[in-house]
Design a protein around this motif. Sequence first.
Motif, PDB file in Angstrom:
ATOM      1  N   THR A  27       0.849  -1.183   0.000  1.00  0.00           N
ATOM      2  CA  THR A  27       0.000   0.000   0.000  1.00  0.00           C
ATOM      3  C   THR A  27       0.886   1.235   0.000  1.00  0.00           C
ATOM      4  OG1 THR A  27      -0.089   0.203   2.416  1.00  0.00           O
ATOM      5  CG2 THR A  27      -1.706  -1.263   1.375  1.00  0.00           C
ATOM      6  N   SER A  28       0.266   2.399  -0.098  1.00  0.00           N
ATOM      7  CA  SER A  28       1.031   3.639  -0.094  1.00  0.00           C
ATOM      8  C   SER A  28       1.561   3.979   1.295  1.00  0.00           C
ATOM      9  CB  SER A  28       0.163   4.791  -0.611  1.00  0.00           C
ATOM     10  OG  SER A  28      -0.991   4.934   0.206  1.00  0.00           O
ATOM     11  N   ILE A  29       1.017   3.328   2.318  1.00  0.00           N
ATOM     12  CA  ILE A  29       1.451   3.560   3.695  1.00  0.00           C
ATOM     13  C   ILE A  29       2.277   2.359   4.161  1.00  0.00           C
ATOM     14  CG2 ILE A  29       0.720   3.941   6.071  1.00  0.00           C
ATOM     15  CD1 ILE A  29      -1.793   5.229   5.000  1.00  0.00           C
ATOM     16  N   PRO A  30       3.532   2.553   4.521  1.00  0.00           N
ATOM     17  CA  PRO A  30       4.354   1.416   4.974  1.00  0.00           C
ATOM     18  C   PRO A  30       3.781   0.760   6.220  1.00  0.00           C
ATOM     19  CG  PRO A  30       5.717   3.342   4.495  1.00  0.00           C
ATOM     20  CD  PRO A  30       4.288   3.810   4.481  1.00  0.00           C
ATOM     21  N   SER A  31       4.009  -0.538   6.337  1.00  0.00           N
ATOM     22  CA  SER A  31       3.532  -1.307   7.488  1.00  0.00           C
ATOM     23  C   SER A  31       4.658  -1.800   8.376  1.00  0.00           C
ATOM     24  CB  SER A  31       2.716  -2.517   7.011  1.00  0.00           C
ATOM     25  OG  SER A  31       1.584  -2.123   6.285  1.00  0.00           O
ATOM     26  N   ILE A  32       5.899  -1.784   7.870  1.00  0.00           N
ATOM     27  CA  ILE A  32       7.015  -2.383   8.599  1.00  0.00           C
ATOM     28  C   ILE A  32       8.056  -1.325   8.936  1.00  0.00           C
ATOM     29  CG2 ILE A  32       8.886  -4.067   8.492  1.00  0.00           C
ATOM     30  CD1 ILE A  32       7.135  -5.795   6.752  1.00  0.00           C
ATOM     31  N   TYR A  33       8.380  -1.249  10.223  1.00  0.00           N
ATOM     32  CA  TYR A  33       9.340  -0.291  10.743  1.00  0.00           C
ATOM     33  C   TYR A  33      10.357  -1.063  11.578  1.00  0.00           C
ATOM     34  CZ  TYR A  33       5.583   2.857   9.406  1.00  0.00           C
ATOM     35  OH  TYR A  33       4.610   3.521   8.684  1.00  0.00           O
ATOM     36  N   ILE A  34      11.639  -0.787  11.393  1.00  0.00           N
ATOM     37  CA  ILE A  34      12.660  -1.549  12.104  1.00  0.00           C
ATOM     38  C   ILE A  34      13.691  -0.650  12.767  1.00  0.00           C
ATOM     39  CG2 ILE A  34      12.408  -3.499  10.499  1.00  0.00           C
ATOM     40  CD1 ILE A  34      15.244  -2.757   9.446  1.00  0.00           C
ATOM     41  N   HIS A  44      31.898  -4.799  11.949  1.00  0.00           N
ATOM     42  CA  HIS A  44      32.911  -5.196  12.920  1.00  0.00           C
ATOM     43  C   HIS A  44      32.328  -5.450  14.305  1.00  0.00           C
ATOM     44  CE1 HIS A  44      35.837  -4.308   9.879  1.00  0.00           C
ATOM     45  NE2 HIS A  44      35.511  -3.032   9.842  1.00  0.00           N
ATOM     46  N   GLY A  45      31.022  -5.380  14.421  1.00  0.00           N
ATOM     47  CA  GLY A  45      30.387  -5.572  15.713  1.00  0.00           C
ATOM     48  C   GLY A  45      29.377  -6.708  15.686  1.00  0.00           C
ATOM     49  N   SER A  46      28.229  -6.469  16.289  1.00  0.00           N
ATOM     50  CA  SER A  46      27.216  -7.524  16.381  1.00  0.00           C
ATOM     51  C   SER A  46      25.831  -6.906  16.365  1.00  0.00           C
ATOM     52  CB  SER A  46      27.403  -8.319  17.680  1.00  0.00           C
ATOM     53  OG  SER A  46      27.196  -7.466  18.808  1.00  0.00           O
ATOM     54  N   ILE A  47      24.861  -7.747  16.031  1.00  0.00           N
ATOM     55  CA  ILE A  47      23.458  -7.381  16.186  1.00  0.00           C
ATOM     56  C   ILE A  47      22.914  -8.197  17.348  1.00  0.00           C
ATOM     57  CG2 ILE A  47      21.165  -7.295  15.138  1.00  0.00           C
ATOM     58  CD1 ILE A  47      22.499  -7.369  12.399  1.00  0.00           C
ATOM     59  N   SER A  48      22.419  -7.527  18.354  1.00  0.00           N
ATOM     60  CA  SER A  48      21.830  -8.211  19.496  1.00  0.00           C
ATOM     61  C   SER A  48      20.316  -8.295  19.383  1.00  0.00           C
ATOM     62  CB  SER A  48      22.197  -7.497  20.804  1.00  0.00           C
ATOM     63  OG  SER A  48      23.589  -7.497  21.003  1.00  0.00           O
ATOM     64  N   LEU A  49      19.699  -7.218  18.906  1.00  0.00           N
ATOM     65  CA  LEU A  49      18.242  -7.130  18.843  1.00  0.00           C
ATOM     66  C   LEU A  49      17.815  -6.490  17.531  1.00  0.00           C
ATOM     67  CD1 LEU A  49      17.679  -5.629  22.409  1.00  0.00           C
ATOM     68  CD2 LEU A  49      17.264  -8.019  21.764  1.00  0.00           C
ATOM     69  N   LEU A  50      16.692  -6.940  17.020  1.00  0.00           N
ATOM     70  CA  LEU A  50      16.059  -6.297  15.870  1.00  0.00           C
ATOM     71  C   LEU A  50      14.611  -6.037  16.247  1.00  0.00           C
ATOM     72  CD1 LEU A  50      16.371  -7.225  12.109  1.00  0.00           C
ATOM     73  CD2 LEU A  50      14.164  -6.617  13.102  1.00  0.00           C
ATOM     74  N   GLN A  51      14.245  -4.764  16.338  1.00  0.00           N
ATOM     75  CA  GLN A  51      12.878  -4.403  16.654  1.00  0.00           C
ATOM     76  C   GLN A  51      12.095  -4.259  15.355  1.00  0.00           C
ATOM     77  OE1 GLN A  51      15.903  -3.266  18.283  1.00  0.00           O
ATOM     78  NE2 GLN A  51      15.115  -1.285  18.933  1.00  0.00           N
ATOM     79  N   LEU A  52      10.990  -4.974  15.247  1.00  0.00           N
ATOM     80  CA  LEU A  52      10.162  -4.954  14.055  1.00  0.00           C
ATOM     81  C   LEU A  52       8.746  -4.570  14.462  1.00  0.00           C
ATOM     82  CD1 LEU A  52      10.213  -7.556  11.189  1.00  0.00           C
ATOM     83  CD2 LEU A  52       8.047  -6.743  12.103  1.00  0.00           C
ATOM     84  N   PHE A  53       8.299  -3.432  13.993  1.00  0.00           N
ATOM     85  CA  PHE A  53       6.968  -2.926  14.293  1.00  0.00           C
ATOM     86  C   PHE A  53       6.084  -3.146  13.068  1.00  0.00           C
ATOM     87  CE2 PHE A  53       4.565   1.109  15.964  1.00  0.00           C
ATOM     88  CZ  PHE A  53       3.416   0.344  16.125  1.00  0.00           C
ATOM     89  N   ILE A  54       5.083  -4.021  13.198  1.00  0.00           N
ATOM     90  CA  ILE A  54       4.078  -4.195  12.142  1.00  0.00           C
ATOM     91  C   ILE A  54       2.903  -3.308  12.541  1.00  0.00           C
ATOM     92  CG2 ILE A  54       2.655  -5.813  10.845  1.00  0.00           C
ATOM     93  CD1 ILE A  54       4.577  -8.023  11.593  1.00  0.00           C
ATOM     94  N   SER A  55       2.825  -2.142  11.928  1.00  0.00           N
ATOM     95  CA  SER A  55       1.940  -1.087  12.432  1.00  0.00           C
ATOM     96  C   SER A  55       0.459  -1.369  12.223  1.00  0.00           C
ATOM     97  CB  SER A  55       2.301   0.251  11.781  1.00  0.00           C
ATOM     98  OG  SER A  55       2.130   0.171  10.374  1.00  0.00           O
TER      99      SER A  55
END
Length: 262
Positions: A27-34, A44-55
Amino acid sequence: MAQPQHIFVDTPEAVASLLSLVPKETTSIPSIYIDLEGANLGRHGSISLLQLFISIIPHIYILDIHTLGQSAFTTPSLIDPLTTLKTVLEDPSIPIVCYDVRSDSDALYNLYSVSIANVVDLQLYEAATRTGPRTLLNGLSRTIRTHSNLSPLEARKWEQTKQRGAQLFTPEKGGSFEVFSDRPLPKEILDYCVQNVQQLPWLWQYFSRKLEKMDERWKALIETETQARIALCREEYVTEGRQRALAPLSFRSFPSHVTKNP
């Protein structure tokens, strides 16, 4: 502002379940925000958390990348074996909204071979829609303070939550970014992660409305600079330090008027 429900995801089964909720229709309005958190976030580092907002639900999922590792990106959906978090993030038809994609993209690509595709970078939206100088970029916290629709009470609570989280992960305050990998995750860190990604849908609406009133060339500039940011993950070296705080040169040299051409 009511806080969306948030769910901590630390098993492949939970990943499969949340993927079944990812909207298929564009749609014209995004649904996924990270948003991502980690120690020295990047290649050179790490990913510990991924926040995913399905609006459109609305739910915020806090994916425990520290525990899940590669399975966070390769576990298939319950209802479609071809859908994984990797395919969602790499789908050119699904807009993924974030604030400053550079470190997130660098970490996703170099640590997990995820090439995030259709990015809406709100940091560039904020810089483009200013009426004042566009020399320096603003961080997410400053943008939320300046532009969010929080009431005075909500703003105070937001600031308190930010400070409690920052106390635990900011080295200058005696904290460490390794706290994002502590399990169980401290409540102060969980609250910090939730509230940052929670603000992104409103900021997208706010800046998009402003952008609609501006010269059409701004949209092309934003797209060009967004693609340049994504491409950085494939370069041999990444820019560090103060250079990252500078707005794109094209933004700084563009005329300062914000209305459309007649």
